[in-house]
Design a protein around this motif. Structure first.
Motif, mmCIF file in Angstrom:
data_model
loop_
_atom_site.group_PDB
_atom_site.id
_atom_site.type_symbol
_atom_site.label_atom_id
_atom_site.label_comp_id
_atom_site.label_asym_id
_atom_site.label_seq_id
_atom_site.Cartn_x
_atom_site.Cartn_y
_atom_site.Cartn_z
ATOM 1 N N PHE A 81 0.831 -1.205 0.000
ATOM 2 C CA PHE A 81 0.000 0.000 0.000
ATOM 3 C C PHE A 81 0.863 1.252 0.000
ATOM 4 O O PHE A 81 0.520 2.247 -0.640
ATOM 5 C CB PHE A 81 -0.929 0.011 1.223
ATOM 6 C CG PHE A 81 -2.216 -0.683 0.968
ATOM 7 C CD1 PHE A 81 -3.182 -0.095 0.186
ATOM 8 C CD2 PHE A 81 -2.457 -1.928 1.495
ATOM 9 C CE1 PHE A 81 -4.367 -0.735 -0.067
ATOM 10 C CE2 PHE A 81 -3.635 -2.577 1.243
ATOM 11 C CZ PHE A 81 -4.590 -1.980 0.463
ATOM 12 N N GLY A 82 1.963 1.192 0.750
ATOM 13 C CA GLY A 82 2.871 2.337 0.788
ATOM 14 C C GLY A 82 3.371 2.686 -0.602
ATOM 15 O O GLY A 82 3.458 3.851 -0.981
ATOM 16 N N MET A 83 3.672 1.656 -1.398
ATOM 17 C CA MET A 83 4.137 1.909 -2.770
ATOM 18 C C MET A 83 3.055 2.580 -3.594
ATOM 19 O O MET A 83 3.339 3.467 -4.393
ATOM 20 C CB MET A 83 4.534 0.589 -3.414
ATOM 21 C CG MET A 83 5.990 0.293 -3.288
ATOM 22 S SD MET A 83 6.372 -1.110 -4.278
ATOM 23 C CE MET A 83 6.185 -2.393 -3.113
ATOM 24 N N LEU A 84 1.810 2.138 -3.390
ATOM 25 C CA LEU A 84 0.719 2.764 -4.150
ATOM 26 C C LEU A 84 0.553 4.227 -3.753
ATOM 27 O O LEU A 84 0.160 5.057 -4.557
ATOM 28 C CB LEU A 84 -0.595 2.028 -3.893
ATOM 29 C CG LEU A 84 -0.761 0.666 -4.532
ATOM 30 C CD1 LEU A 84 -2.107 0.095 -4.171
ATOM 31 C CD2 LEU A 84 -0.660 0.786 -6.037
ATOM 32 N N TYR A 85 0.844 4.515 -2.473
ATOM 33 C CA TYR A 85 0.626 5.866 -1.956
ATOM 34 C C TYR A 85 1.703 6.833 -2.434
ATOM 35 O O TYR A 85 1.445 8.011 -2.615
ATOM 36 C CB TYR A 85 0.601 5.804 -0.424
ATOM 37 C CG TYR A 85 0.436 7.135 0.254
ATOM 38 C CD1 TYR A 85 -0.796 7.756 0.286
ATOM 39 C CD2 TYR A 85 1.512 7.763 0.857
ATOM 40 C CE1 TYR A 85 -0.954 8.979 0.904
ATOM 41 C CE2 TYR A 85 1.368 8.979 1.471
ATOM 42 C CZ TYR A 85 0.124 9.579 1.496
ATOM 43 O OH TYR A 85 -0.017 10.793 2.104
ATOM 44 N N GLN A 86 2.920 6.326 -2.660
ATOM 45 C CA GLN A 86 4.026 7.215 -2.996
ATOM 46 C C GLN A 86 3.899 7.751 -4.410
ATOM 47 O O GLN A 86 3.419 7.063 -5.296
ATOM 48 C CB GLN A 86 5.358 6.474 -2.870
ATOM 49 C CG GLN A 86 5.643 5.942 -1.502
ATOM 50 C CD GLN A 86 5.847 7.025 -0.478
ATOM 51 O OE1 GLN A 86 5.899 8.187 -0.814
ATOM 52 N NE2 GLN A 86 5.930 6.631 0.781
ATOM 53 N N ARG A 87 4.359 8.974 -4.605
ATOM 54 C CA ARG A 87 4.317 9.550 -5.941
ATOM 55 C C ARG A 87 5.689 9.630 -6.574
ATOM 56 O O ARG A 87 5.809 9.633 -7.782
ATOM 57 C CB ARG A 87 3.775 10.969 -5.867
ATOM 58 C CG ARG A 87 2.347 10.990 -5.510
ATOM 59 C CD ARG A 87 1.842 12.389 -5.617
ATOM 60 N NE ARG A 87 0.408 12.360 -5.461
ATOM 61 C CZ ARG A 87 -0.380 13.351 -5.804
ATOM 62 N NH1 ARG A 87 0.144 14.425 -6.318
ATOM 63 N NH2 ARG A 87 -1.664 13.257 -5.629
ATOM 64 N N ARG A 88 6.719 9.754 -5.742
ATOM 65 C CA ARG A 88 8.044 9.966 -6.308
ATOM 66 C C ARG A 88 8.768 8.653 -6.502
ATOM 67 O O ARG A 88 8.614 7.727 -5.713
ATOM 68 C CB ARG A 88 8.845 10.895 -5.403
ATOM 69 C CG ARG A 88 8.259 12.260 -5.417
ATOM 70 C CD ARG A 88 8.949 13.178 -4.468
ATOM 71 N NE ARG A 88 8.187 14.410 -4.372
ATOM 72 C CZ ARG A 88 8.270 15.394 -5.257
ATOM 73 N NH1 ARG A 88 9.079 15.316 -6.261
ATOM 74 N NH2 ARG A 88 7.525 16.469 -5.123
ATOM 75 N N ILE A 89 9.601 8.605 -7.530
ATOM 76 C CA ILE A 89 10.249 7.350 -7.896
ATOM 77 C C ILE A 89 11.136 6.829 -6.775
ATOM 78 O O ILE A 89 11.074 5.664 -6.406
ATOM 79 C CB ILE A 89 11.075 7.533 -9.184
ATOM 80 C CG1 ILE A 89 10.136 7.619 -10.371
ATOM 81 C CG2 ILE A 89 12.041 6.378 -9.363
ATOM 82 C CD1 ILE A 89 10.835 7.577 -11.694
ATOM 83 N N PHE A 90 11.928 7.731 -6.172
ATOM 84 C CA PHE A 90 12.861 7.263 -5.145
ATOM 85 C C PHE A 90 12.106 6.752 -3.928
ATOM 86 O O PHE A 90 12.509 5.759 -3.316
ATOM 87 C CB PHE A 90 13.820 8.383 -4.749
ATOM 88 C CG PHE A 90 14.944 8.539 -5.728
ATOM 89 C CD1 PHE A 90 15.595 7.424 -6.218
ATOM 90 C CD2 PHE A 90 15.331 9.780 -6.170
ATOM 91 C CE1 PHE A 90 16.622 7.547 -7.126
ATOM 92 C CE2 PHE A 90 16.352 9.922 -7.079
ATOM 93 C CZ PHE A 90 16.999 8.798 -7.561
ATOM 94 N N ALA A 91 10.995 7.413 -3.590
ATOM 95 C CA ALA A 91 10.194 6.946 -2.458
ATOM 96 C C ALA A 91 9.627 5.567 -2.753
ATOM 97 O O ALA A 91 9.607 4.689 -1.882
ATOM 98 C CB ALA A 91 9.071 7.938 -2.165
ATOM 99 N N VAL A 92 9.191 5.356 -4.001
ATOM 100 C CA VAL A 92 8.671 4.041 -4.383
ATOM 101 C C VAL A 92 9.759 2.983 -4.252
ATOM 102 O O VAL A 92 9.528 1.893 -3.700
ATOM 103 C CB VAL A 92 8.132 4.089 -5.831
ATOM 104 C CG1 VAL A 92 7.842 2.694 -6.332
ATOM 105 C CG2 VAL A 92 6.882 4.925 -5.906
ATOM 106 N N LEU A 93 10.971 3.326 -4.693
ATOM 107 C CA LEU A 93 12.072 2.357 -4.613
ATOM 108 C C LEU A 93 12.397 2.022 -3.166
ATOM 109 O O LEU A 93 12.620 0.851 -2.826
ATOM 110 C CB LEU A 93 13.317 2.919 -5.311
ATOM 111 C CG LEU A 93 13.234 3.007 -6.830
ATOM 112 C CD1 LEU A 93 14.523 3.562 -7.397
ATOM 113 C CD2 LEU A 93 12.957 1.643 -7.420
ATOM 114 N N ASN A 94 12.404 3.048 -2.296
ATOM 115 C CA ASN A 94 12.713 2.792 -0.887
ATOM 116 C C ASN A 94 11.650 1.911 -0.258
ATOM 117 O O ASN A 94 11.965 0.998 0.510
ATOM 118 C CB ASN A 94 12.807 4.116 -0.121
ATOM 119 C CG ASN A 94 14.018 4.908 -0.535
ATOM 120 O OD1 ASN A 94 14.952 4.358 -1.124
ATOM 121 N ND2 ASN A 94 14.007 6.196 -0.248
#
Lengths: 315, 221
Positions: free
Chosen positions: B22-35
């Protein structure tokens, strides 16, 4: 008889410690940001100063403007008096209910928003509309949290939830973790902390709560400020009471139990206030348009908590 | 009592993996998604290690190590490097708004629970719940691939899907290690291929936004 005494202690305690909690959060934040910061008891001095000052009321203000600070403060104070802090043996404990709590907080918020619009300045209206936006998103999330808690423990009264958890019927429950995350997000929004609102700002574009109370001065402002401080203490006490009730005195605990409960309450408040200051330092304020995502996330966490409860029921 | 505890902890770790989805779905920025993806893989490794301890199956420790080294460290670092090389560390374009994506995500979780619980009525409780969680993670990975326009985040969605498969594999008893190693290596090969493709796509179209490919594919005239 004891329950009346402890209730009175609790009523005084929440108001007496609220400025200290707020002051402590400000102090830790200042330290983390590399400033020296005012002493933790600075809010007491501020409130004293405000009470000495004359209250200026705008010409266009009606009786709503003058009443709102007192109604807001009274509703928040009553709500704070119902949340068990150091003991569940309280006179008002049977009346205390998570849904009643949500309603009381809503009353306070409604009056603040009314007062914000009453004077007719642009900022008041803007702040009121934003506050209502946040409230309309935060309230369902808060109710969802209370539903999942009541599904676990079979009651919505905090005192009985405490008794249920302390009796050791609950293991590591995923739903409780999710509900806690949701409640923390709601608490951040309701208290107007970063990332939703910055309590220290007076920048017109970003302020929410400050925009509504911009016209207040003197004792009215003091009332509003105390209400905000008590609300912060209330949410800290609520999170501590629902998700970490260990150490809280039960009915028939005796004076030793009360002392332990007091110590546990101080320790819990200390930990949570420090965590809040740390979190606020680490994170940036969010754009207004992202509130819906943030609080929608809280609502979905509450929803997931309920779904997981049904899963563990079914297994 | 001890069994209840091991069950609760497995449940908790599985839910952590799902929350990271869910956190990945919530993130908008690429680096945040990767983390967040790295965090999910880390939680997956923890889940595998805990299952190894509970089931007394030492080969699952190898699975945990593979998940930790490849998925939590190697793949995120490689993708970080790729994103920096390609110079695309901006806001991620989503095809659907975040709020709607999250709502669809919760609906998918409910769907997978409704699906898995009746089908596996005879299995042990631990397996059933983990399967429901793993299925949700798989579906969330697919959702991520659907809702994102950027090629990098779509690849992350694919990897998240794979995480769900591994979660399902470790919770079912008696999965041979060969399968897991082959999965891990296929992911790595896929990573390399994706990397090459990123460069090719960008060389060709000057962007990684797959939206622009649609004209060439014949979807739009």
């Amino acid at each position: 008889m004891n329950s009346v005494i402890w209730q009175l202690v609790q009523i005084v305690l929440v108001v007496a410690t609220a400025p200290l909690v707020t002051g402590y959060v400000r102090w830790v934040k200042a330290r983390l940001q590399g400033r020296r910061g005012p002493a933790p008891w600075q809010p007491y001095r501020d409130l004293y100063r405000l009470l000495q000052k004359e209250a200026i009321v705008a010409h266009s203000a009606s009786w709503i403007f003058r009443t709102a600070p007192y109604v807001t403060f009274a509703s928040v104070w009553l709500a704070a008096a119902m949340v068990p802090t150091f003991t569940t043996n309280m006179f008002l404990a049977p009346a205390a209910d998570l849904i009643a709590l949500v309603a009381l907080l809503a009353v306070g918020r409604f009056w603040t928003a009314l007062a914000g619009m009453d004077v007719g300045t642009a900022f008041g209206g803007l702040g009121a509309s934003r506050e209502m936006l946040i409230a309309s998103l935060a309230e369902p999330a808060m109710l969802m949290v209370s539903f999942s808690l009541s599904l676990v423990s079979g009651t919505t009264a905090p005192a009985q939830i405490v008794a249920f958890v302390l009796s050791g019927n609950v293991g590591i429950e995923v739903s409780l973790g999710l509900a806690m995350a949701a409640l923390v997000m709601v608490a951040i929004a309701e208290n107007g902390r970063i990332p939703i609102d910055n309590p220290a700002t007076h920048l017109e574009l970003t302020m929410v709560h400050e925009a509504m109370v911009l016209e207040y001065s003197g004792r009215h402002l003091a009332m509003i400020e105390v209400a905000a401080m008590v609300r912060l203490t209330l949410f800290i006490a609520l999170i501590g009471c629902l998700f970490a009730p260990w150490g809280m005195a039960q009915p028939g605990g005796g004076p030793v139990g009360i002392m332990v409960g007091m110590g546990a309450f101080v320790a819990k408040s200390f930990v949570l206030a420090t965590a809040l200051a740390w979190f606020e330092t680490a994170i940036a304020k969010m754009r207004v348009f992202r509130y819906a995502d943030f609080l929608g996330g809280a609502l979905l966490l509450g929803l997931l908590a309920t779904i997981f409860l049904y899963v563990s029921e079914a297994v | 009592m001890l069994q209840q505890f091991s069950y609760d902890l497995a449940h908790l770790i599985g839910a952590t993996v799902l929350m990271a989805g869910f956190g990945m779905l919530y993130q908008r920025r690429i680096f945040a998604v990767l983390n967040t993806f790295a965090f999910q893989a880390f939680a997956l490794a923890a889940a595998a290690a805990w299952q190894a301890h509970v089931q007394h199956a030492p080969h699952l420790y190898a699975t945990a190590a593979i998940a930790l080294v490849f998925k939590a460290l190697l793949v995120p670092f490689a993708l970080h490097w790729l994103v920096e090389r390609l110079g695309i560390h901006r806001t991620v374009e989503t095809a659907l708004s975040i709020g709607w994506t999250m709502i669809v995500g919760v609906a998918l979780v409910a769907l997978s629970i409704l699906l898995v619980l009746p089908v596996t009525a005879k299995a042990a409780a631990l397996t059933r719940e983990s399967l429901a969680l793993a299925m949700s993670v798989v579906l969330l990975g697919m959702l991520m691939m659907i809702t994102r326009r950027n090629a990098v985040t779509q690849v992350v969605g694919f990897m998240a899907l794979e995480n769900g498969l591994i979660l399902a594999a470790v919770s079912a008893k008696g999965m041979p290690l060969v399968v897991e190693i082959s999965i891990a290596f296929s992911v790595l090969v896929a990573m390399t291929l994706f990397g090459i493709f990123f460069f090719r796509i960008r060389e060709r179209f000057d962007t990684l936004d797959l939206h622009y490919l649609e004209t060439y594919r014949g979807d739009r005239s």
